[in-house]
Write a protein that holds these residues in place. Structure first.
Motif, PDB file in Angstrom:
ATOM      1  N   ALA A  30       0.825  -1.203   0.000  1.00 16.64           N
ATOM      2  CA  ALA A  30       0.000   0.000   0.000  1.00 16.64           C
ATOM      3  C   ALA A  30       0.861   1.256   0.000  1.00 16.64           C
ATOM      4  N   VAL A  31       2.161   1.105   0.275  1.00 15.78           N
ATOM      5  CA  VAL A  31       3.031   2.274   0.306  1.00 15.78           C
ATOM      6  C   VAL A  31       3.610   2.474  -1.090  1.00 15.78           C
ATOM      7  N   ARG A  32       3.387   3.616  -1.648  1.00 16.74           N
ATOM      8  CA  ARG A  32       3.813   3.920  -3.001  1.00 16.74           C
ATOM      9  C   ARG A  32       5.279   3.514  -3.246  1.00 16.74           C
ATOM     10  N   GLY A  33       5.469   2.664  -4.265  1.00 18.30           N
ATOM     11  CA  GLY A  33       6.829   2.335  -4.674  1.00 18.30           C
ATOM     12  C   GLY A  33       7.516   1.295  -3.803  1.00 18.30           C
ATOM     13  N   CYS A  34       6.881   0.887  -2.713  1.00 11.48           N
ATOM     14  CA  CYS A  34       7.477  -0.145  -1.866  1.00 11.48           C
ATOM     15  C   CYS A  34       6.819  -1.487  -2.169  1.00 11.48           C
ATOM     16  N   MET A  35       7.522  -2.569  -1.845  1.00  7.38           N
ATOM     17  CA  MET A  35       6.919  -3.880  -2.075  1.00  7.38           C
ATOM     18  C   MET A  35       7.067  -4.736  -0.836  1.00  7.38           C
ATOM     19  N   VAL A  36       6.294  -5.791  -0.802  1.00  9.69           N
ATOM     20  CA  VAL A  36       6.443  -6.798   0.245  1.00  9.69           C
ATOM     21  C   VAL A  36       7.228  -7.951  -0.368  1.00  9.69           C
ATOM     22  N   ILE A  37       8.320  -8.340   0.243  1.00 10.08           N
ATOM     23  CA  ILE A  37       9.066  -9.494  -0.248  1.00 10.08           C
ATOM     24  C   ILE A  37       8.500 -10.716   0.450  1.00 10.08           C
TER      25      ILE A  37
END
Lengths: 510, 510
Positions: A30-37
């Motif tokens: 949900a955080v712009r530009g971040c991902m969950v690995i």
């Protein structure tokens, strides 16, 4: 199962995104530009970390036992891990001008240290204006500034040198266009930061670490790289020389897989880090920094995978072998189970990671597709008829071929097969890469090769940033590197027609 | 060498700070409340991580080989590692009310994503007012909010449960008063976040992880702990039950060494995480979270160390044995070197980490003091006369005793000695802890024991938050925990005189 990937030929970029998501490597956040690995992707990163960590600590001897590594650590050879703060005070970033220019435009800035309940909005929080920081803090985009500020206190005399420290950390760069693994606002990486008594030693260190990276990427990730140096335009902000390894993806675009920087005395001067020489003189120290990141996972996916899913090199695959039972009814199942338990024990004893998927809520065909998607290098299927004949069915993910193999001596066979797959992936990538280096000698050839074939263009360049810039503007191609030990060759610049002493490698890049 | 520590008896708090700095574990940083973890301290953390990671992945079987761990991972038992974003959007924090209240008051807030050159201040940077984020981002103080937002997409049916994920990460809490390792604005930790189909299962998970923590702290860190639950006042923000392990430091103050929370359905409801049951009904899932942090390093130091420096339990010491040569001239040195090389090989073969410090710029006495400061559990000294007599001198750090030991069979001796030291440290800490639990039955006794003796006070409490609060105000003592399996005992509250059903443990705490 909705495991259909967009074929590479239709949309390479979409194929990549599908694969990252359906292969279970990562998820959007949900955080712009971040991902969950996700766990499967994170295990890949842990495997990479494991190997690299040992390579750093005990340069060159990858399989060193942990205790030996520590022994080396205490001898103060090798690199040791430490941890530095996440936040960089704004004033630190200002100290090295080139560095500041390079990173100030894309950073996350902490300005306050408290929220409070919003008096006008029930249940909502707002930034507390009374909790403004006196000096803003930057979430580290890289740690040169914070680390060199610490080194100032750690380095007094030549006895403290070389100082060889590595950090595994998260960093944030506020990229405008992001892409899973390849370019995310937050990413995980390691950053080595070393201090040396002489320029020669620092250059040797930067080169040594480039070779360590190349060794890792080629021998573990099965991905051939070209070692070179960047042009001044493409250097790390604050470096005198940036060494890089460049790899080629299946769509003909290049990808920078790791960099190592000779920083000269820039940071030593910015942070006043001097040492007392043997001759009792005060001198500024010489610095390097070097890093690789979770971007390597993106490179791995793009380099080897296909339209059926991930293809992972055995040496870093989270799981090397999966066994699927083929049976009807509990009696046959018991028979297969017994046979498999012996095979599992043999494979594990040979140091092979293996899973027996005997879950009964999916059919063998579904499982085959699932493990193809996950890129498990070897799949073994076994049923009552196989047991009767003393064989098992062995399928390799890279070539998608199957063969019947004697159950006797299976672990030896699988061990060799894993090695063969590792080599095969490298050889295929290598052949593709080699076939994708095209010598071009005219501007027309440059443009047509770039658009039609892609890959690396080996071309003469007049050595000026202006020409480099114009080529980039007109074609989006950048100089990926000037290969190490490049052959001297007189020629004329492919763009400007001015004299040139050597060819450099151009490409479109990620 | 300026290795003098402030004695514990003079100023325990100063002794602790001196030791962290002079033992080379950490350094202050230029960022308020943050610290630099130096290589020696970071290796301690890596050792802790290593052990805990295996315990998490393969609960109960600490020595499982990595490949086995992966096998387990794919069977979807055990906990797997993943990585979630550093930033929490402000609106996520708002979703669980108690959670928001607990963390909003001490968090780092990112409000902008760019700096620019300050037009009025040459060489300076300023926050670019045009780069204001639409929604502020909080640097994670803990990851429930960001993780439960992801779980919403990952959990659909009972087949997806339990979901058992762990993350190793940095977190930030804007503490007003900070202290190296024990309380820093940024710290490193692991946080497990699990989702379950039933309340019973989630409670069992929270309890299981508490036992894993206790096992680790007692058997690796040699530190006895009391397992219990927190009072509602002291619970984690958002939890229905907080389990904790409490340890005792040498100055008689308690230290919370790890917590495990039963979160009920609070986060499932806040983030709308439902699953389809076997009976085809939609239900909210049940949650736990649990964590330990680099604070454990502070606990380790405070529990065992002395006025000469660190005392580290062999099972997690970065270095277990150091060998110091005693010699005059190169001939004797060569003799000692040869003998030591055999000893080193034997010790390493026995899985013992060992360093030979034959540096010639410091004298043996200096080295002895240095390794005492660093807490290396066993020191071996060896000279020509020892070789003649077939012995070596073995010194143990915990008791500061020396003895002459036959060189023959040395590695076996050292192996046993390391185990003995490990046990001895635990036993000493245990005896001290046990002697520091005092039963008190009057308010006067409570105050005098607290001030004169310290430690845990076992006292009746009427069970109200009001009384708890008043005791805290008057004495600074808090209820550390209600021990698990506490004995029922009728009595009257030590403060209010009201009826009480059980004793609880009070203490001053870090």
């Amino acid at each position: 199962m909705a495991n259909e990937l967009t074929p590479r030929a239709t949309d390479y970029s979409q194929w990549y995104n599908d694969l990252i998501l359906k292969g279970g490597l990562a998820d959007y956040s949900a955080v712009r530009g971040c991902m969950v690995i996700k766990p499967y992707g994170y295990t890949l990163w842990e495997n990479m970390k494991d190997v690299l960590d040992k390579m750093f600590k005990d340069t060159g001897h990858v399989n060193a036992y942990f205790k030996d590594v520590l022994d080396k650590m205490f001898k103060e050879t090798g690199h040791v891990n430490a941890y530095f703060p996440l936040f960089v005070p704004k004033s630190f970033l200002e100290k090295e001008e080139g560095h500041a220019e390079g990173f100030a435009k894309e950073c996350a800035v902490v300005t306050h240290y408290r929220l409070k309940t919003d008096p006008n909005n029930k249940g909502k929080l707002m930034v507390d204006p009374e909790a403004k920081l006196e000096e803003e803090l930057i979430v580290r985009p890289t740690s040169e500034a914070i680390i060199w500020n610490a080194y100032k206190d750690w380095i007094q005399s030549y006895r403290d040198l070389p100082l060889l420290i590595n950090q595994w950390a998260n960093v944030v760069r506020w990229e405008m266009r992001t892409r899973l693994f390849l370019r995310t606002a937050e990413f995980l990486w390691q950053e080595g930061h070393t201090a040396h008594a002489t320029s020669e030693e620092a250059i040797a260190e930067a080169e040594k670490m480039l070779h360590v990276y190349a060794d890792f990427v080629e021998n573990y990730m099965a991905l051939p790289v070209i070692k070179g140096v960047k042009t001044p335009n493409e250097r790390f902000a604050g470096a005198l020389e940036t060494y890089c390894i460049e790899a080629l993806m299946q769509d003909g675009k290049a990808l920078q897989a790791g960099t190592s920087h000779f920083l000269g005395q820039n940071f030593a001067k910015a942070f006043e880090v001097k040492y007392l020489t043997k001759e009792n003189k005060q001198e500024y120290v010489w610095a390097t920094s070097w890093g690789v990141s979770t971007r390597l996972i993106g490179a791995l996916v793009m380099a080897h995978s296909d339209d059926q899913g991930l293809v992972l090199p055995p040496r870093i695959a989270p799981l090397q072998v999966v066994i699927v039972p083929i049976y009807k009814g509990p009696e046959q199942k018991a028979l297969v189970d017994e046979k498999v338990s012996g095979i599992m024990a043999d494979l594990k004893a040979a140091g092979i990671s293996v899973k027996y998927d005997d879950s009964d809520n999916t059919r063998p065909g579904w499982k085959f597709a699932e493990y193809e998607m996950k890129g498990v290098p070897v799949r073994i299927a076994i049923g009552p008829k196989d047991i009767e004949n003393g064989v098992v069915e062995v399928a390799r993910r890279d070539e998608k071929t199957k063969s019947s193999v004697p159950a006797e001596g299976l672990s030896e066979h699988v061990k060799n097969l894993l090695e063969e797959i590792q080599q095969n992936l490298y050889n295929k990538a290598r052949a593709f890469r080699d076939a994708s280096i095209t010598t071009v000698d005219s501007w027309d050839a440059f443009k047509s090769v770039l658009n039609e074939k892609g890959g690396f263009l080996s071309a003469h360049w007049d050595g000026t940033p202006e020409t480099e810039e114009k080529i980039k503007e007109e074609t989006k191609a950048t100089i990926r590197c000037i290969p190490l030990n490049n052959t001297a060759e007189e020629g004329v610049c492919v763009y400007s027609g001015k004299p040139s002493k050597q060819r450099v490698l151009f490409a479109l890049a990620y």
